[in-house]
Write a protein that holds these residues in place. Sequence first.
Motif, PDB file in Angstrom:
ATOM      1  N   ALA A   1       0.845  -1.200   0.000  1.00 30.37           N
ATOM      2  CA  ALA A   1       0.000   0.000   0.000  1.00 30.37           C
ATOM      3  C   ALA A   1       0.877   1.246   0.000  1.00 30.37           C
ATOM      4  CB  ALA A   1      -0.913   0.008   1.223  1.00 30.37           C
TER       5      ALA A   1
ATOM      6  N   HIS B   1      -5.280   3.591   2.294  1.00 32.60           N
ATOM      7  CA  HIS B   1      -5.745   2.240   2.600  1.00 32.60           C
ATOM      8  C   HIS B   1      -5.787   1.462   1.297  1.00 32.60           C
ATOM      9  CE1 HIS B   1      -6.833   3.027   6.712  1.00 32.60           C
ATOM     10  NE2 HIS B   1      -7.746   3.928   6.392  1.00 32.60           N
ATOM     11  N   MET B   2      -5.482   0.181   1.359  1.00 33.41           N
ATOM     12  CA  MET B   2      -5.543  -0.670   0.175  1.00 33.41           C
ATOM     13  C   MET B   2      -6.642  -1.704   0.380  1.00 33.41           C
ATOM     14  SD  MET B   2      -2.525  -2.830  -1.756  1.00 33.41           S
ATOM     15  CE  MET B   2      -2.132  -3.890  -0.364  1.00 33.41           C
ATOM     16  N   LYS B   3      -7.612  -1.673  -0.504  1.00 33.70           N
ATOM     17  CA  LYS B   3      -8.740  -2.598  -0.473  1.00 33.70           C
ATOM     18  C   LYS B   3      -8.649  -3.503  -1.693  1.00 33.70           C
ATOM     19  CE  LYS B   3     -13.808  -2.572  -0.465  1.00 33.70           C
ATOM     20  NZ  LYS B   3     -14.993  -1.695  -0.435  1.00 33.70           N
TER      21      LYS B   3
ATOM     22  N   THR C   1      -7.064  -3.888   4.919  1.00 33.09           N
ATOM     23  CA  THR C   1      -6.733  -4.750   3.773  1.00 33.09           C
ATOM     24  C   THR C   1      -7.156  -6.193   4.026  1.00 33.09           C
ATOM     25  OG1 THR C   1      -4.886  -3.320   3.158  1.00 33.09           O
ATOM     26  CG2 THR C   1      -4.878  -5.558   2.267  1.00 33.09           C
TER      27      THR C   1
END
Length: 121
Positions: A26, A31-33, A61
């Motif tokens: 990330a 934020h990494m989704k 995540t």
Amino acid sequence: ALQISAINVKEAEHGEVIKPGTAYIAPGNYHMKIQRKDLNISIELEQGNLVNGHRPSVDFTFDSLNVCYGASLLAVIMTGMGRDGAESMKKLKSIGSPTVAQDEKTSVVFGMNRHDICRAP
């Protein structure tokens, strides 16, 4: 380019389709989704509220990975500060996902991975 890993490692990009053999990191302050769209699994980056005081958040995540993969996900938590990742690891363990936490001896910071809910029984 210097190759020090058997897999590709890269900073994630918004909208990027996940490829096998690649580790995604990330970007700072995002934020990494991970999201399933039809047959593709892709990355979404967002600057929502802090989670556990962090952005990016491991819990954020892992929770999205849980939706995509459920118990077939192998979750690994490594060196880091605080509790980020602990709750999502607990959720993953409760549905039968295998989980791995780095040991204290090899950790630079034994924080996130020291919580009992991240470790094997």
